[in-house]
Design an enzyme around this catalytic site. Structure first.
Site, mmCIF file in Angstrom:
data_model
loop_
_atom_site.group_PDB
_atom_site.id
_atom_site.type_symbol
_atom_site.label_atom_id
_atom_site.label_comp_id
_atom_site.label_asym_id
_atom_site.label_seq_id
_atom_site.Cartn_x
_atom_site.Cartn_y
_atom_site.Cartn_z
ATOM 1 N N HIS A 138 109.684 -28.804 -29.961
ATOM 2 C CA HIS A 138 108.565 -29.549 -29.360
ATOM 3 C C HIS A 138 108.971 -30.169 -28.016
ATOM 4 O O HIS A 138 108.913 -31.379 -27.825
ATOM 5 C CB HIS A 138 108.066 -30.623 -30.328
ATOM 6 C CG HIS A 138 106.611 -30.948 -30.105
ATOM 7 N ND1 HIS A 138 105.730 -31.158 -31.131
ATOM 8 C CD2 HIS A 138 105.874 -31.081 -28.970
ATOM 9 C CE1 HIS A 138 104.530 -31.427 -30.641
ATOM 10 N NE2 HIS A 138 104.604 -31.378 -29.318
ATOM 11 N N GLN A 139 109.361 -29.303 -27.093
ATOM 12 C CA GLN A 139 109.810 -29.786 -25.797
ATOM 13 C C GLN A 139 108.909 -29.313 -24.654
ATOM 14 O O GLN A 139 109.247 -29.499 -23.478
ATOM 15 C CB GLN A 139 111.259 -29.338 -25.529
ATOM 16 C CG GLN A 139 111.428 -27.820 -25.410
ATOM 17 C CD GLN A 139 112.836 -27.419 -25.021
ATOM 18 O OE1 GLN A 139 113.722 -27.367 -25.856
ATOM 19 N NE2 GLN A 139 113.050 -27.135 -23.748
ATOM 20 N N GLU A 191 107.204 -29.946 -38.914
ATOM 21 C CA GLU A 191 108.196 -30.430 -37.940
ATOM 22 C C GLU A 191 108.489 -31.913 -38.068
ATOM 23 O O GLU A 191 109.557 -32.369 -37.662
ATOM 24 C CB GLU A 191 107.751 -30.107 -36.509
ATOM 25 C CG GLU A 191 106.551 -30.906 -36.023
ATOM 26 C CD GLU A 191 106.225 -30.632 -34.562
ATOM 27 O OE1 GLU A 191 106.096 -29.459 -34.184
ATOM 28 O OE2 GLU A 191 106.091 -31.615 -33.804
ATOM 29 N N ARG A 205 100.178 -26.797 -31.927
ATOM 30 C CA ARG A 205 100.498 -27.601 -33.110
ATOM 31 C C ARG A 205 100.873 -26.653 -34.237
ATOM 32 O O ARG A 205 100.232 -25.615 -34.426
ATOM 33 C CB ARG A 205 99.306 -28.460 -33.546
ATOM 34 C CG ARG A 205 99.056 -29.701 -32.694
ATOM 35 C CD ARG A 205 100.158 -30.765 -32.797
ATOM 36 N NE ARG A 205 99.891 -31.931 -31.971
ATOM 37 C CZ ARG A 205 100.333 -32.109 -30.723
ATOM 38 N NH1 ARG A 205 101.082 -31.190 -30.141
ATOM 39 N NH2 ARG A 205 100.042 -33.216 -30.058
HETATM 40 P P1 NAI Z 1 92.225 -29.521 -24.218
HETATM 41 O O1 NAI Z 1 91.436 -30.466 -25.037
HETATM 42 O O2 NAI Z 1 92.152 -29.585 -22.729
HETATM 43 O O3 NAI Z 1 91.837 -28.024 -24.627
HETATM 44 C C1 NAI Z 1 91.687 -27.593 -25.948
HETATM 45 C C2 NAI Z 1 90.731 -26.408 -25.919
HETATM 46 O O4 NAI Z 1 90.677 -25.856 -27.227
HETATM 47 C C3 NAI Z 1 89.299 -26.784 -25.500
HETATM 48 O O5 NAI Z 1 88.838 -25.943 -24.466
HETATM 49 C C4 NAI Z 1 88.508 -26.574 -26.795
HETATM 50 O O6 NAI Z 1 87.170 -26.135 -26.552
HETATM 51 C C5 NAI Z 1 89.335 -25.476 -27.445
HETATM 52 N N1 NAI Z 1 89.015 -25.291 -28.850
HETATM 53 C C6 NAI Z 1 88.461 -26.175 -29.722
HETATM 54 N N2 NAI Z 1 88.261 -25.571 -30.914
HETATM 55 C C7 NAI Z 1 88.706 -24.306 -30.787
HETATM 56 C C8 NAI Z 1 88.749 -23.197 -31.671
HETATM 57 N N3 NAI Z 1 88.266 -23.272 -32.919
HETATM 58 N N4 NAI Z 1 89.280 -22.041 -31.213
HETATM 59 C C9 NAI Z 1 89.721 -21.934 -29.950
HETATM 60 N N5 NAI Z 1 89.692 -22.951 -29.060
HETATM 61 C C10 NAI Z 1 89.199 -24.123 -29.486
HETATM 62 O O7 NAI Z 1 93.720 -29.662 -24.720
HETATM 63 P P2 NAI Z 1 95.047 -29.255 -23.930
HETATM 64 O O8 NAI Z 1 95.491 -30.383 -23.065
HETATM 65 O O9 NAI Z 1 94.880 -27.930 -23.308
HETATM 66 O O10 NAI Z 1 96.080 -29.181 -25.134
HETATM 67 C C11 NAI Z 1 95.964 -28.184 -26.142
HETATM 68 C C12 NAI Z 1 96.887 -28.529 -27.278
HETATM 69 O O11 NAI Z 1 98.237 -28.399 -26.831
HETATM 70 C C13 NAI Z 1 96.797 -30.000 -27.748
HETATM 71 O O12 NAI Z 1 95.784 -30.144 -28.729
HETATM 72 C C14 NAI Z 1 98.145 -30.239 -28.325
HETATM 73 O O13 NAI Z 1 98.073 -29.949 -29.697
HETATM 74 C C15 NAI Z 1 99.049 -29.213 -27.645
HETATM 75 N N6 NAI Z 1 100.098 -29.833 -26.809
HETATM 76 C C16 NAI Z 1 101.406 -29.481 -27.035
HETATM 77 C C17 NAI Z 1 102.423 -30.020 -26.258
HETATM 78 C C18 NAI Z 1 103.853 -29.645 -26.445
HETATM 79 O O14 NAI Z 1 104.738 -30.378 -25.985
HETATM 80 N N7 NAI Z 1 104.176 -28.534 -27.075
HETATM 81 C C19 NAI Z 1 102.119 -31.019 -25.231
HETATM 82 C C20 NAI Z 1 100.702 -31.256 -25.029
HETATM 83 C C21 NAI Z 1 99.736 -30.705 -25.816
#
Ligand code: NAI
Length: 335
Positions: free
Chosen positions: A301-302, A269, A240
């Protein structure tokens, strides 16, 4: 509160590809989707009239005022067709009795692979090589890269996407340093260790962000953290935009402390992405400055945009809606 039709979905920020993916599935499930091009915000919320479900994406703005308007229209459910939910005020939804669902996992590999694509493109300068060869220019000057094998990659956030990225990085023969307040012991190996954030910043050649945006992580990349990084570091953000202080990033690039930046997301964005603005004058000076650096690569954002991921998003979003209508559990229901 007005009564809303349980089969109707007001679908904001709709694109043609959304329509192509969702419409056949919705018809098969006897759901009716009103595809709406505008982004959901305070001014467009009335477009949800008559629908029980509102379907939103990453840049729809679901703040208190929007939630209150949706509640007064009889909306009972906000179905995010994405994983992150930083754009939804969950507390306001709770207070208004609106339930919220999202798509917790759809293809973590899709985003992790996009992060690696940014790294490889920046490193081996594929974007420049492609244009040069097209123009009959076979000179190698300026295309010098580095061997990935043996480099240290710092991964911030080892959830679904972070872990997929760990697997890819290890496959390249990289050493991986992870930071996550909730470490997953199953990924620890001789080449993959959890460390403190300061050690990750100090030792990584490449830093990739995979944590959610929340108050604790906002601007996790800032002037102080950049100062702790190795000179020439590569910073990758597919998570993000708000995780990075853009002004500090630009300073780091200008001073050459940061060697490369790959972004699939950007702090502001919502004013730019997901639209063709090629005939507009872009007013965001920070974005414009960022895009002038030869060592910065930005995609709009792809990361999620693979056929497998988009299919899974559509299936899960509609399953959430059907399950909610039938009183069944939905993915990560907050209420
Ligand atoms: P997830 O919920 O599986 O993993 C997020 C991880 O971040 C968890 O292990 C959590 O403990 C950790 N976390 C929480 N606070 C933290 C901190 N202060 N420092 C470091 N780590 C911390 O989420 P997932 O599925 O891995 O997605 C991660 C992010 O990717 C989403 O929140 C979303 O913003 C982004 N995303 C981007 C996409 C894109 O198209 N560019 C598509 C899908 C998700």
């Amino acid at each position: 509160m007005r009564s809303a039709d349980a089969s109707r979905i007001a679908f904001f920020s709709s694109k043609r590809y959304d329509q192509e993916m969702f419409e056949p599935l919705a018809q098969a499930s006897k759901l009716h989707i009103d595809f709406k091009e505008p982004r959901l915000d305070q001014t467009t919320a009335p477009l949800a009239a008559g629908a029980k479900h509102v379907c939103v994406f990453v840049n729809d703005e679901v703040n208190t005022s929007v939630v209150e308007q949706l509640a007064s229209l009889g909306v009972e459910h906000i179905a995010l067709r994405c994983a992150g939910y930083n754009n939804v005020d969950i507390e306001s939804c709770r207070a208004a009795g609106i339930r919220v669902s999202h798509v917790p996992t759809y293809s973590p590999e899709a985003v992790a692979e996009h992060a690696m694509a940014l790294i490889l493109t920046l490193n081996r300068k594929m974007h420049k090589a492609y244009n040069r060869v097209k123009e009959g220019n076979f000179a190698l000057q300026g295309l010098l890269g580095f061997t990935m094998h043996g480099k240290t990659i710092g991964i911030i956030g080892t959830g679904n996407i972070g872990k997929a990225f760990v697997r890819i990085a290890l496959g390249f023969g990289c050493k991986v340093l992870c930071f996550d307040p909730y470490p997953d012991p199953s990924i620890i190996s001789p080449n993959c260790q959890y460390v403190e954030l300061s050690e990750l910043f100090a030792k990584s050649d490449i830093i990739s962000l995979h944590c959610p945006l929340m108050p604790q992580t906002q601007h996790i990349i800032n002037t102080d953290s950049i100062a702790q990084m190795k000179p020439g570091v590569m910073v990758i953000n597919t998570s993000r935009g708000g995780l990075i202080d853009t002004a500090a990033l630009i300073k780091g690039l200008k001073s050459k402390h940061i060697g490369f930046v790959g972004l699939d997301v950007y702090e502001m964005e919502s004013e730019l992405f997901f639209r063709d603005r090629s005939c507009e004058v872009i007013q965001d000076d920070l974005f414009q400055r960022l895009s002038t650096f030869h060592n910065v690569l930005i995609t709009g954002h792809q990361g999620f945009f693979t056929i497998e991921a988009v299919t899974e998003i559509a299936n899960t979003t509609l399953a959430n809606i059907l399950n909610l209508n039938q009183g069944q559990p939905v993915a990560a229901r907050f209420l």
